[in-house]
Design a protein around this motif. Sequence first.
Motif, mmCIF file in Angstrom:
data_model
loop_
_atom_site.group_PDB
_atom_site.id
_atom_site.type_symbol
_atom_site.label_atom_id
_atom_site.label_comp_id
_atom_site.label_asym_id
_atom_site.label_seq_id
_atom_site.Cartn_x
_atom_site.Cartn_y
_atom_site.Cartn_z
ATOM 1 N N GLY A 1 33.276 -9.793 12.028
ATOM 2 C CA GLY A 1 32.347 -10.826 12.468
ATOM 3 C C GLY A 1 31.579 -11.497 11.348
ATOM 4 O O GLY A 1 31.170 -12.647 11.470
ATOM 5 N N ASP B 1 29.908 -18.598 13.125
ATOM 6 C CA ASP B 1 28.786 -18.446 14.057
ATOM 7 C C ASP B 1 28.095 -19.785 14.307
ATOM 8 O O ASP B 1 26.871 -19.910 14.191
ATOM 9 C CB ASP B 1 27.799 -17.395 13.551
ATOM 10 C CG ASP B 1 26.813 -16.944 14.625
ATOM 11 O OD1 ASP B 1 27.062 -17.218 15.818
ATOM 12 O OD2 ASP B 1 25.794 -16.327 14.261
ATOM 13 N N LEU C 1 25.735 -14.482 17.032
ATOM 14 C CA LEU C 1 26.173 -13.169 16.566
ATOM 15 C C LEU C 1 25.004 -12.341 16.056
ATOM 16 O O LEU C 1 24.134 -12.833 15.334
ATOM 17 C CB LEU C 1 27.223 -13.308 15.460
ATOM 18 C CG LEU C 1 28.568 -13.881 15.887
ATOM 19 C CD1 LEU C 1 29.470 -14.055 14.670
ATOM 20 C CD2 LEU C 1 29.238 -12.997 16.925
ATOM 21 N N LYS D 1 23.872 -8.956 13.873
ATOM 22 C CA LYS D 1 24.272 -7.947 12.903
ATOM 23 C C LYS D 1 23.865 -6.599 13.484
ATOM 24 O O LYS D 1 22.794 -6.454 14.070
ATOM 25 C CB LYS D 1 23.575 -8.175 11.560
ATOM 26 C CG LYS D 1 24.049 -7.224 10.505
ATOM 27 C CD LYS D 1 23.459 -7.548 9.153
ATOM 28 C CE LYS D 1 24.009 -6.541 8.161
ATOM 29 N NZ LYS D 1 23.351 -6.637 6.875
ATOM 30 N N ARG E 1 29.978 -7.796 13.843
ATOM 31 C CA ARG E 1 28.918 -8.554 14.501
ATOM 32 C C ARG E 1 29.182 -8.520 16.001
ATOM 33 O O ARG E 1 30.306 -8.358 16.441
ATOM 34 C CB ARG E 1 28.901 -10.020 14.042
ATOM 35 C CG ARG E 1 28.661 -10.229 12.556
ATOM 36 C CD ARG E 1 27.235 -9.863 12.146
ATOM 37 N NE ARG E 1 26.953 -10.187 10.763
ATOM 38 C CZ ARG E 1 27.181 -9.381 9.726
ATOM 39 N NH1 ARG E 1 27.715 -8.197 9.919
ATOM 40 N NH2 ARG E 1 26.868 -9.749 8.502
ATOM 41 N N GLN E 2 28.125 -8.708 16.799
ATOM 42 C CA GLN E 2 28.247 -8.654 18.257
ATOM 43 C C GLN E 2 27.803 -9.948 18.925
ATOM 44 O O GLN E 2 26.833 -10.572 18.494
ATOM 45 C CB GLN E 2 27.337 -7.570 18.834
ATOM 46 C CG GLN E 2 27.670 -6.166 18.548
ATOM 47 C CD GLN E 2 26.613 -5.231 19.129
ATOM 48 O OE1 GLN E 2 25.456 -5.596 19.294
ATOM 49 N NE2 GLN E 2 27.015 -4.006 19.426
ATOM 50 N N LEU E 3 28.502 -10.287 20.008
ATOM 51 C CA LEU E 3 27.993 -11.222 21.005
ATOM 52 C C LEU E 3 27.431 -10.343 22.108
ATOM 53 O O LEU E 3 28.109 -9.422 22.563
ATOM 54 C CB LEU E 3 29.120 -12.091 21.584
ATOM 55 C CG LEU E 3 29.678 -13.210 20.741
ATOM 56 C CD1 LEU E 3 30.833 -13.888 21.475
ATOM 57 C CD2 LEU E 3 28.602 -14.234 20.414
ATOM 58 N N TYR F 1 34.904 -18.163 19.626
ATOM 59 C CA TYR F 1 34.664 -17.070 18.683
ATOM 60 C C TYR F 1 35.921 -16.195 18.554
ATOM 61 O O TYR F 1 36.272 -15.771 17.450
ATOM 62 C CB TYR F 1 33.470 -16.226 19.129
ATOM 63 C CG TYR F 1 32.126 -16.786 18.734
ATOM 64 C CD1 TYR F 1 31.484 -16.357 17.585
ATOM 65 C CD2 TYR F 1 31.483 -17.737 19.513
ATOM 66 C CE1 TYR F 1 30.241 -16.860 17.217
ATOM 67 C CE2 TYR F 1 30.249 -18.249 19.156
ATOM 68 C CZ TYR F 1 29.631 -17.815 18.005
ATOM 69 O OH TYR F 1 28.412 -18.317 17.645
#
Length: 126
Positions: free
Chosen positions: A66, A71, A76, A78, A86-88, A106
């Motif tokens: 990620g 982005d 995103l 951290k 990285r997260q959604l 994404y």
Amino acid sequence: MNPKVDAYIDRDEQWGKETEKMRKIILDCGLTEELKWGQPTYTHNGTNVLILQGFKEYCALMFLKGALLSDANNLLYKIGNAQASRQLRFTSAKEITQQKDIIKAYIYEALEVENAGLKVKMKETS
């Protein structure tokens, strides 16, 4: 669809509906579904690209590389000290449905990163 992931979703009382919606979006992007580390994991050409995760306050789509994504929507997160992933994050199935096109963008960018063979440059840690 992987029957092991079916079983995972059936057991997930908190985020099952959200995981199912996310799963359909991911599979529509052409990734392969597996269950690794007890989590639905999605691969491309044998390489791990995404992991679906459930937490107390949210469910997440984690991109393993990620940090390399642009982005464009500034969505995103951290994760702790993680350098690459990285997260959604989502808190409802409705939110996932509303952001379907953004989520796909994404995912497609993550596939471009994989196809290009890009790697995250890791910083040395003590």
